[in-house]
Design an enzyme around this catalytic site. Structure first.
Site, PDB file in Angstrom:
ATOM      1  N   CYS A  26      42.933  11.660  19.466  1.00 46.57           N
ATOM      2  CA  CYS A  26      43.067  12.776  18.531  1.00 46.57           C
ATOM      3  C   CYS A  26      43.996  12.372  17.400  1.00 46.57           C
ATOM      4  O   CYS A  26      44.980  11.657  17.604  1.00 46.57           O
ATOM      5  CB  CYS A  26      43.580  14.037  19.223  1.00 46.57           C
ATOM      6  SG  CYS A  26      45.245  13.908  19.916  1.00 46.57           S
ATOM      7  N   GLU A  27      43.654  12.819  16.217  1.00 54.26           N
ATOM      8  CA  GLU A  27      44.523  12.613  15.073  1.00 54.26           C
ATOM      9  C   GLU A  27      45.518  13.772  15.006  1.00 54.26           C
ATOM     10  O   GLU A  27      45.554  14.628  15.886  1.00 54.26           O
ATOM     11  CB  GLU A  27      43.671  12.474  13.810  1.00 54.26           C
ATOM     12  CG  GLU A  27      42.716  11.276  13.906  1.00 54.26           C
ATOM     13  CD  GLU A  27      41.938  10.994  12.642  1.00 54.26           C
ATOM     14  OE1 GLU A  27      42.396  11.396  11.550  1.00 54.26           O
ATOM     15  OE2 GLU A  27      40.866  10.363  12.737  1.00 54.26           O
TER      16      GLU A  27
END
Length: 304
Positions: free
Chosen positions: A84-85
């Protein structure tokens, strides 16, 4: 990132990698490009659905089927990675819990979700999501768990008119045992079935005629009329307005899919709504909210 990718290839020299990357916006990110250049298959998913750290049931289904297909290929050493960013941990946590339940590697929605949540500090959850998303997460994990008993999953979503939201007990958001509630509803437009994008479907007018002050002392249910046609994934927000009708404070949020609403009223307790972290004391233990659904023109269900 390059160093991590190199270590993965060294540790799994004969493996093929698929990466599910949760990110904001439609533009391909730098991380996705780096992973792709490193011979990894990358599939991007959004971080949220109308402010809720969840994905539409259609996207969840795509994710689960893609994961199962990748991990089940015979004769290949396939590795699945989830990344995930910035801001994406809450939705990644949900999707991982969903995958574990889908593959029957864990049982029990609450147990599985809590196990995944514990992989990150509690403070991170509070930082990334103003509201505790666990109730909506659990609701969608229950949808996934029901797959084993259903001939078709996900089932066909049923359109209906979301007639009203009823607060059986008034929450305390004005400091005096009352609130000025308004409602917003988000979802896909049932009148545009070919469009998969979501939008605001309904919002209470910010006028004193429509946004009234209610007190717990009055001990009467509050009916907030919406009369909004919905289908598929729906987000309902109940918001408190200040006396000047200028500043908003979200009281609670709920996300659900119409395919799993089989009665004319979706009844929600305090434990089944997303509220601000550590704000449960603003709701009575006996708090109840009803989402009134109108399936047939001849049937009126929004009454008490």
């Amino acid at each position: 990132m390059d160093g991590i990718v190199t270590q993965l290839h060294d540790y799994f020299p004969d493996a093929s990698f698929m990466v599910f990357n949760f990110k904001e916006g439609d533009k391909r990110s730098q991380i996705s490009n780096i992973l792709t250049e490193s011979d990894m298959t990358v599939m991007d998913y959004p971080l949220q659905y109308e402010g809720c750290p969840l994905l539409s049931l259609e996207m969840i289904h795509h994710f689960l089927k893609s994961s199962e297909s990748w991990l089940s290929l015979e004769g290949q050493h396939n590795v699945l990675l989830m990344h995930c960013e910035r801001g994406g941990w809450p939705v990644l946590a949900f999707m991982l819990a969903g995958l574990l339940l889908y593959r029957k590697q864990y049982t029990g929605e609450q147990r599985t979700l809590e196990m995944v949540y514990k992989q990150a500090p509690k403070e991170l959850h509070h930082l990334l999501s103003p509201l505790n998303p666990q109730p909506s997460h659990l609701r969608y994990l229950q949808y996934i768990s029901r797959r084993g008993n259903a001939p078709e999953w996900p089932p066909k979503d049923i359109p209906f008119t979301l007639e009203c939201l009823i607060l059986r007990i008034v929450p305390n958001f004005d400091g005096e045992g009352g609130c000025r509630p308004m409602v917003r509803i988000y979802g896909q437009d049932p009148l545009a079935p070919n469009s998969r994008s979501s939008k605001i479907l309904f919002s209470t007018s910010k006028t004193k005629k429509h946004v009234r002050h209610y007190k717990q002392a009055e001990a009467a249910p509050v009916k907030l009329k919406t009369r909004c046609r919905v289908q598929g994934d729906v987000v309902v927000e109940c918001i408190h307005m200040d006396k000047d009708l200028e500043h908003e404070e979200i009281m609670f949020r709920v996300m659900f899919n119409t395919a799993f609403v089989h009665s004319s009223v979706l009844m929600l307790s305090r434990e089944e709504i997303d509220v601000v972290w550590n704000a449960k004391n603003q709701f009575s233990r006996d708090f109840k909210a009803d989402v009134g659904a109108y399936f047939f023109p001849s049937l009126s269900i929004c009454s008490w």
